[in-house]
Enzyme design. Structure first.
Site, mmCIF file in Angstrom:
data_model
loop_
_atom_site.group_PDB
_atom_site.id
_atom_site.type_symbol
_atom_site.label_atom_id
_atom_site.label_comp_id
_atom_site.label_asym_id
_atom_site.label_seq_id
_atom_site.Cartn_x
_atom_site.Cartn_y
_atom_site.Cartn_z
ATOM 1 N N ILE A 6 0.896 -1.150 0.000
ATOM 2 C CA ILE A 6 0.000 0.000 0.000
ATOM 3 C C ILE A 6 0.934 1.199 0.000
ATOM 4 O O ILE A 6 1.852 1.282 0.828
ATOM 5 C CB ILE A 6 -0.958 -0.021 1.222
ATOM 6 C CG1 ILE A 6 -1.908 1.180 1.203
ATOM 7 C CG2 ILE A 6 -0.230 -0.134 2.549
ATOM 8 C CD1 ILE A 6 -3.036 1.087 2.246
ATOM 9 N N SER A 7 0.784 2.091 -0.972
ATOM 10 C CA SER A 7 1.733 3.189 -1.137
ATOM 11 C C SER A 7 1.763 4.119 0.068
ATOM 12 O O SER A 7 0.794 4.233 0.816
ATOM 13 C CB SER A 7 1.392 4.022 -2.378
ATOM 14 O OG SER A 7 1.676 3.301 -3.544
ATOM 15 N N GLN A 8 2.886 4.780 0.206
ATOM 16 C CA GLN A 8 3.052 5.806 1.223
ATOM 17 C C GLN A 8 1.975 6.884 1.020
ATOM 18 O O GLN A 8 1.727 7.298 -0.111
ATOM 19 C CB GLN A 8 4.444 6.408 1.025
ATOM 20 C CG GLN A 8 4.853 7.443 2.015
ATOM 21 C CD GLN A 8 6.247 7.973 1.710
ATOM 22 O OE1 GLN A 8 6.977 7.421 0.893
ATOM 23 N NE2 GLN A 8 6.621 9.050 2.366
#
Length: 215
Positions: free
Chosen positions: A65-67
């Protein structure tokens, strides 16, 4: 999976939004989306305590899950208006999808990991997010049947810019894509005419690679 969203979580989101503002995110809609969406529910419960740190975390199928900063940065570059048709390449956990929905976009999203696709599809509807279309397939081809798009977002590192994505943009449409092998350069293409694109680069980001035909 813990499906609760509490005041404590809301407080942590507020702190996260303040961090994003300090890092230069200005778009009110994007900040509002991040303050609303229960990011902890998109993650493995063992990472729940870390959900509102500005970091990327693992999810299923070797993806991440992206930053939050990256999600906010890409979302801001898209310049979404309510009702825009937006194509997302790489549904992943569905967190970026939820942000696009909160921004009022009609979201068309493609995921190439079968298990992740099934899981996220169920999960988004459970949370009340209704993308226009979620599909399982090869993001490099785009989704020509719903084109052209006001904007296209690629949520994984791409070694090159897939031509079909450029061709599926409206005139003045925007493609936001992290380009590169080990380190990616966040790149924006704006379609100026049938044949002309303006390209701008926004520095280095790190992404999980966009998978091509791995199934």
């Amino acid at each position: 999976m813990n499906s609760k969203d509490t005041l404590k979580h809301a407080g942590k989101r507020k702190q996260l939004v303040n961090i994003l503002i300090e890092k230069g995110i200005k778009n009110k809609g994007v900040l509002s989306a991040i303050s609303k969406i229960p990011r902890h529910l998109f993650m493995d419960s063992s990472f729940e305590d870390h959900a509102y740190q500005d970091k990327a975390f693992p999810i299923a199928a070797d993806q991440t899950i992206s930053q939050p900063y990256t999600v906010a940065f890409q979302s801001e570059l898209l310049q979404i208006s309510n009702g825009d048709n937006v194509l997302e390449i790489g549904t992943g956990s569905g967190y970026q999808t939820a942000v696009l929905c909160e921004l009022g976009a009609k979201v068309y999203s493609i995921e190439r990991q079968k298990e992740l696709f099934k899981k996220t599809k169920l999960f988004l509807s459970k949370l009340g997010y209704r993308p226009k279309h979620l599909s399982f397939g090869d993001g490099y081809k785009g989704l020509v049947e719903y084109a052209p798009y006001d904007s296209i977002i690629v949520t994984a590192g791409a070694p090159f810019v897939p031509k079909p994505l450029l061709s599926q943009l409206k005139i003045n449409g925007r493609l936001v894509i992290p380009v590169g092998d080990d380190v990616q350069i966040m790149t924006l293409f704006v379609r100026k005419s049938e044949t002309q694109f303006e390209k701008r680069e926004f520095g280095e980001f790190r992404f999980v690679p966009l998978l091509e035909n791995r199934n």
